[in-house]
Design an enzyme around this catalytic site. Sequence first.
Site, short mmCIF file in Angstrom:
data_model
loop_
_atom_site.label_atom_id
_atom_site.label_comp_id
_atom_site.label_asym_id
_atom_site.label_seq_id
_atom_site.Cartn_x
_atom_site.Cartn_y
_atom_site.Cartn_z
N ASP A 70 0.82 -1.21 0.00
CA ASP A 70 0.00 0.00 0.00
C ASP A 70 0.86 1.27 0.00
O ASP A 70 0.42 2.32 -0.48
CB ASP A 70 -0.95 0.03 1.20
CG ASP A 70 -2.22 -0.77 0.94
OD1 ASP A 70 -2.71 -0.73 -0.20
OD2 ASP A 70 -2.71 -1.44 1.86
N THR A 188 -27.29 -3.84 3.40
CA THR A 188 -26.57 -2.91 4.27
C THR A 188 -26.15 -3.53 5.60
O THR A 188 -25.36 -2.93 6.34
CB THR A 188 -27.43 -1.67 4.59
OG1 THR A 188 -28.59 -2.08 5.34
CG2 THR A 188 -27.88 -0.98 3.30
N CYS A 380 16.51 -6.90 -11.42
CA CYS A 380 17.16 -7.63 -10.32
C CYS A 380 17.49 -9.06 -10.76
O CYS A 380 18.44 -9.27 -11.51
CB CYS A 380 16.28 -7.60 -9.08
SG CYS A 380 17.18 -8.00 -7.57
N GLN A 384 20.18 -10.86 -13.54
CA GLN A 384 21.10 -11.96 -13.21
C GLN A 384 20.92 -13.16 -14.14
O GLN A 384 21.90 -13.76 -14.58
CB GLN A 384 20.91 -12.36 -11.75
CG GLN A 384 21.30 -11.24 -10.78
CD GLN A 384 21.03 -11.60 -9.33
OE1 GLN A 384 20.61 -12.71 -9.01
NE2 GLN A 384 21.28 -10.66 -8.43
N HIS A 507 15.55 -1.94 -8.58
CA HIS A 507 14.11 -2.05 -8.86
C HIS A 507 13.54 -0.69 -9.28
O HIS A 507 13.02 0.07 -8.46
CB HIS A 507 13.37 -2.55 -7.62
CG HIS A 507 13.65 -3.98 -7.27
ND1 HIS A 507 12.90 -5.02 -7.77
CD2 HIS A 507 14.62 -4.52 -6.50
CE1 HIS A 507 13.40 -6.17 -7.31
NE2 HIS A 507 14.44 -5.90 -6.55
N GLU A 509 10.90 -0.02 -10.72
CA GLU A 509 9.44 0.06 -10.61
C GLU A 509 8.99 0.81 -9.35
O GLU A 509 7.84 1.25 -9.26
CB GLU A 509 8.82 -1.34 -10.62
CG GLU A 509 9.12 -2.22 -9.41
CD GLU A 509 10.36 -3.09 -9.58
OE1 GLU A 509 10.45 -4.14 -8.90
OE2 GLU A 509 11.26 -2.70 -10.37
#
Length: 558
Positions: A70, A188, A380, A384, A507, A509
């Site tokens: 998150d 509900t 990463c 490799q 990384h 991202e």
Amino acid sequence: MKYIFVTGGVVSSLGKGLAAASLGTLLEARGLRVVLQKFDPYLNVDPGTMNPFQHGEVYVLNDGAETDLDLGHYERFTNCVLSRHNNLTSGQVYESVILKERRGDYLGKTVQVIPHVTDEIKDRIREISDETKYDVVITEIGGTTGDIEGLPFLEAIRQFILEVGAANVVTMHVTLVPYIKAAAELKTKPTQQSVAKLREIGLQPQVLICRSEKSIDRELRQKLSMFCSVSEKAVIEARDVEHTVYEVPLMLHAEGLDKLVCDLLDLKTPEPDLAGWKKFVDCVISPQERVKIAVVGKYIHLQDAYKSIYESLTHAAASQDCGIDLKLVDAESLQDRVGAQLKDVAGVLIPGGFGERGVEGKIKAARYAREHGIPYLGLCLGMQVATIEFARDVCGIQKANSTEFDPDTPDPVISLLEEQREKIHSKGASMRLGTWPTKIAKGTLAEKIYGQSEVMERHRHRYEFNMKYRDRMNEKGFVISGTSPDGTLAELIELRDHPYFIGCQYHPEFQSKPNKPHPLFKGFIQACLAFDPNRETRAATDPKSQRRVPRQELVLQR
């Protein structure tokens, strides 16, 4: 200082993180300075040792903190740059309390959940409550209301509201309003029960974020308002978005959430400027062209395992007015017939990971991309495996491997550094973590992509390229285009005779945002758009590669 607490009820995975991040987007668009934090009730100190199948990806921050995914939403949706102070787990809380008790910090007192554990939680909120930097602190509480491990966090919030004053706090509750098909109506009662449980604990939500498959009409809002003691205008509909999670801020704005919160907190702000956000969303929903990209991993059956990668591809593609068809390929399925699965893609991306499972499949995917000129991005472990493949198939180092997979390999092209071997005694937080500088080599594709001589990137790995093999591999076209400033660590590799074959030890991202895609992803998408997967290649002459990929195997990236 103003505070917003986001809790959840009925079931998990309702999107509390997205709701908190989206509210952060809207408040920033109104000119407010926002910071977010996440409280996770589990007893792990951090999610770094958790299996992605259980917890999704581990999101790494600048300071090396391994955190909940998150926090990725928080950083992507807002201008926040977070640290370990923005993620707190029960494990961290109890670890800190017990260490203090052992040192004698409590002066012989009986150590209890109240006040010692709750004080520790409140202190973490105060740590980031810097009025010189922020106007609003948004705190998300993980788990579901009523979970036994989450009770200390909710109790701490109750105390905190009492201390700072109710006028400075808004409590938002994300809950489920399920649609019962047999009855053809929304119910509900689950929300009523969840709010009742929250009120038992001493918290009265002022805003309800109602997740639902169907539209919530006026009558239903009135019912929820009456039974949950919430203003009718504070019953906010949050239907499943049709195309992309980046529609959520726009949807919540249309429901009036940001204005409501500002009114409750007595914050005088202008209307939000969402033009840039809308333009980005339009590019995601209605792109001018599409491109098919294969992601070869071993956690592909769980969307959240590679969450930041999928989002980074979306950011980069939208910047080129392009959509993505993701072909998710299980690395373990690539032992044979690689061409059959990768023949018609315009790009291959191999993400990070740990352990030997699926590695040989990833190596074969890297080889296929190299031999057929397909744009390749290795992150990463993806860097490799590309290194191992090149050493074996181009340099003739037949037993080249990583000591992670074969500790006794005679040719460890990927291995632990000597100083790392001495330090590793446990799994948790024993890697190279956080932001490290990378020096970019002149005249390389990497320099062209970045347009800079040095960049800062986030890391999460143990094993490094073995520099003993650098010269031997360079002779064959394997270029180390980015290193640590002292030149001892390989950070970025590329192939000399390939249109776009890049692998990075870090990384990227974790630093991509909707209107600021990461350069490596942007370059990758541009290369994929320039690549024609239907041209004649050696793969086309392979009889096993003739079968086209069934359409149902494609996953639309949203």
